[in-house]
Design an enzyme around this catalytic site. Structure first.
Site, PDB file in Angstrom:
ATOM      1  N   ASP A 259       0.815  -1.196   0.000  1.00 40.74           N
ATOM      2  CA  ASP A 259       0.000   0.000   0.000  1.00 40.74           C
ATOM      3  C   ASP A 259       0.861   1.263   0.000  1.00 40.74           C
ATOM      4  O   ASP A 259       1.821   1.388   0.773  1.00 40.74           O
ATOM      5  CB  ASP A 259      -0.895  -0.009   1.248  1.00 40.74           C
ATOM      6  N   GLU A 296       1.692   0.003  -4.836  1.00 45.21           N
ATOM      7  CA  GLU A 296       0.810   1.129  -5.120  1.00 45.21           C
ATOM      8  C   GLU A 296       1.630   2.400  -4.932  1.00 45.21           C
ATOM      9  O   GLU A 296       2.204   2.615  -3.865  1.00 45.21           O
ATOM     10  CB  GLU A 296      -0.391   1.164  -4.179  1.00 45.21           C
TER      11      GLU A 296
END
Length: 607
Positions: A259, A296
């Site tokens: 993330d 990401e």
């Protein structure tokens, strides 16, 4: 160095925790008996000891300097919540049945992102297992699970996790996750786990009491940054590196989605994101099959994907937000917030060609130049989507694409995604046009924190100009409203849309021209004065042509791109897709013309 509680069998358990500034650390066993187990320290600040007469299911705290009691930072299970005792788990008791599993080639992945709590009414790992036949029938071969690290309460997206080694108890705990991965592998499905290494949730994070896990050198949206390059950062890095290996090795996870790596602040000569890719490669050699890192990042920085010997981090793929934004604006016409950077059909063409739309270009939304060149990268370096948890859940009402556009555009979106020369990802329910929103939800125990979250959401929506009432993220109703309605896939438009997805996925898996994700095997054209795209995918003697109209008016296209002849294989106007009836010719050559209805598409194959 491995940390946490390691049950060794025969009543023996090794405890190890990092607390470099503490003068005394003990294990306080609180169940099934009350006793203290003193630990000894080493020069690096690790406290450890092997205790006898410990059984799986025992509950414990660490006692720091004789008075402060905290759960284990590397707890495997928090059965009574994030503030209570950690549980000793026999991590070797599970009997795996996936010995023949050797993973899948990343370029073959068809990913399906899901949230455990809202994917089924049960909201558990076992509930997912019951739905695997549906995903297999659809053509899915990889699921991506939103974070399952232990978080406060029972309702959360997972990005408020505070025990990164812990599996959320309400989802089914460690054994539940292992049952799911085991079942997926037996069915030929890879498992991607979303992990969060850039911050911890605000409730139940007791790392401050153990050591310098954070640094004031950098500030993030969540406060002080995780300490990746300040004093004592070696052991902080160890905490996260061991966590990555823990999921891949102990739970047989195939890939990690990292993330928001842009919020990992690390200016060391050997960045952590590089270090973790080395560790995963070493694990691959040990286990004999590949595992993947999917980042990401909103930086459009190709260094994430470039090899380490060229100064890159060596990750295998990354989410490509630019593709989503370009496609979303082409379908919806939205231009608020960060969508103001998009809306031109030429941008979608550019994303098809190279992934990034902004590769050093000026961004009006950011008011600066953004990104760098993705030259040399391949299609498998990018994961693309129509929607995901962020792009749906961070809308005021959690609106899915099905709430924003009509049925013809949902069909076009499916084709635009699954014909792309990248790794496609569906968001749960997308395949049948799920109408339930996917909203942001929490179940924190601190009232002040809940109110802060409410206010933070309101502020976040200001740039989009949304002025409707904001759903209460702490409301159980908001959570329940976000659960999938599987019955919608059984009839009507839902059944037809799911069948179209199934057909496109099967075509992607079987048509030779769609098997290559190399950029040189792609041609993309935007005919002058149109909002149409002609997509030509080819490899050797195999060709596939996709003609797509991103406009509410019909369009006529020339077929001069074709060398030879093509056979029509799918037309969105066919009655089986609830169209008005296909009128395009069964065969075309370079002198033919294609008539596309509003938001229509047609595919031709040439061998």
């Amino acid at each position: 160095m491995k940390i946490g509680s390691q049950y060794l069998g025969n009543g023996q358990c090794l405890f190890r925790v990092w607390a470099p500034h503490r003068k005394q650390v003990s294990v306080h066993l609180v169940y099934p008996e009350d006793r203290f187990i003193p630990l000894s320290s080493d020069q690096r600040g690790y406290w450890s000891g092997t205790a006898s007469n410990i059984t799986p299911g025992s509950l414990y705290f660490y006692q720091l300097d004789g008075d402060l009691e905290r759960p284990d930072p590397a707890s495997v299970l928090q059965p009574e919540g994030v503030h209570q005792a950690s549980e000793v788990v026999d991590r070797d008791r599970f009997v795996w049945q996936d010995r023949d599993w050797q993973g899948l080639d990343l370029m073959r992945y068809i990913i399906y992102e899901l949230h455990v709590g809202t994917f089924t009414e049960e909201g558990t790992f076992d509930g997912i297992i019951q739905r695997l036949p549906d995903l297999l029938e659809l053509g899915i071969n990889a699921i991506e699970i939103m974070p399952i690290a232990a978080f406060p309460g029972t309702r959360n997206w997972g990005y408020d996790g505070v025990y990164l080694y812990g599996v959320q108890a309400s989802y089914g705990g460690p054994d539940g996750l292992k049952r799911l991965v085991n079942a997926c592998h037996q069915a030929g499905i890879a498992v991607i786990l979303d992990v969060v290494y850039n911050h911890f949730g605000p409730e139940g994070n007791y790392l401050w009491d153990y050591g310098p896990y954070f640094t004031g050198k950098y500030r993030t949206p969540w406060g002080d940054a995780v300490n990746y390059d300040d004093a004592y950062s070696d052991e902080v890095r160890n905490f996260f590196q061991q966590n990555a290996l823990y999921w891949l090795e102990e739970y047989h996870i195939d890939a990690l989605r990292l993330d928001a790596v842009h919020a990992i602040y690390d200016f060391s000569a050997r960045p952590f994101l590089q270090q973790i890719s080395i560790a995963v490669e070493e694990l691959d050699e040990k286990l004999g099959y590949p595992h993947y890192l999917i980042a990401e990042s909103d930086l459009n920085d190709a260094r994430v994907l470039q090899p380490r010997d060229r100064g890159g981090f060596g990750h295998h793929s990354q989410w490509c937000d630019d593709f989503h934004h370009a496609l979303h604006t082409a379908l919806t016409g939205e231009t608020s917030g960060y969508y103001q950077d998009f809306g031109q059909i030429e941008q979608l063409v550019k994303s098809y060609q190279q992934g990034y739309v902004y590769s050093g270009d000026y961004s009006p939304h950011r008011q600066r130049s953004h990104g760098n060149s993705p030259e040399g990268l391949s299609g498998e370096n990018f994961v693309v989507c129509i929607q995901n948890h962020d792009q749906v859940g961070n809308r005021l009402g959690g609106d899915r694409m099905s709430a924003l556009v009509d049925f013809p555009r949902l069909k076009l979106a499916a084709a635009a995604l699954l014909l792309a020369p990248f790794i496609p990802m569906l968001f749960m329910g997308e395949e049948y046009g799920e109408t339930a929103p996917f909203q942001y939800f929490i179940s924190h125990g601190d009232r002040d924190l809940v109110e802060a979250v409410r206010q933070g959401r309101a502020k976040e929506f200001q740039s989009f100009g949304w002025d409707k009432e904001i759903p209460d993220p702490h409301s159980e109703k908001v959570f329940q409203e976000s659960t999938l309605n599987w019955e919608l896939a059984r009839d009507g438009e839902g059944k037809i849309l799911r069948s179209l997805y199934q057909t496109l996925i099967q075509l992607r898996r079987t048509h030779p021209a769609l098997s290559s994700l190399a950029r040189e095997n792609l041609t993309v054209i935007n005919p002058p004065d149109t909002r149409a795209i002609i997509l030509h995918r080819h490899v050797r003697q195999s060709h596939l042509y996709g003609f797509m109209n991103f406009k509410a008016d019909p369009v006529t296209l020339e077929t001069t791109i074709i060398d030879g002849s093509g056979i029509r294989i799918l037309d969105s106007d066919e009655t089986q897709w609830l169209g008005s009836g296909a009128t395009n010719p069964d065969r075309i050559d370079k002198k033919s013309q294609i008539q596309l209805s509003p938001w229509g598409f047609v595919l031709y194959s040439q061998e």
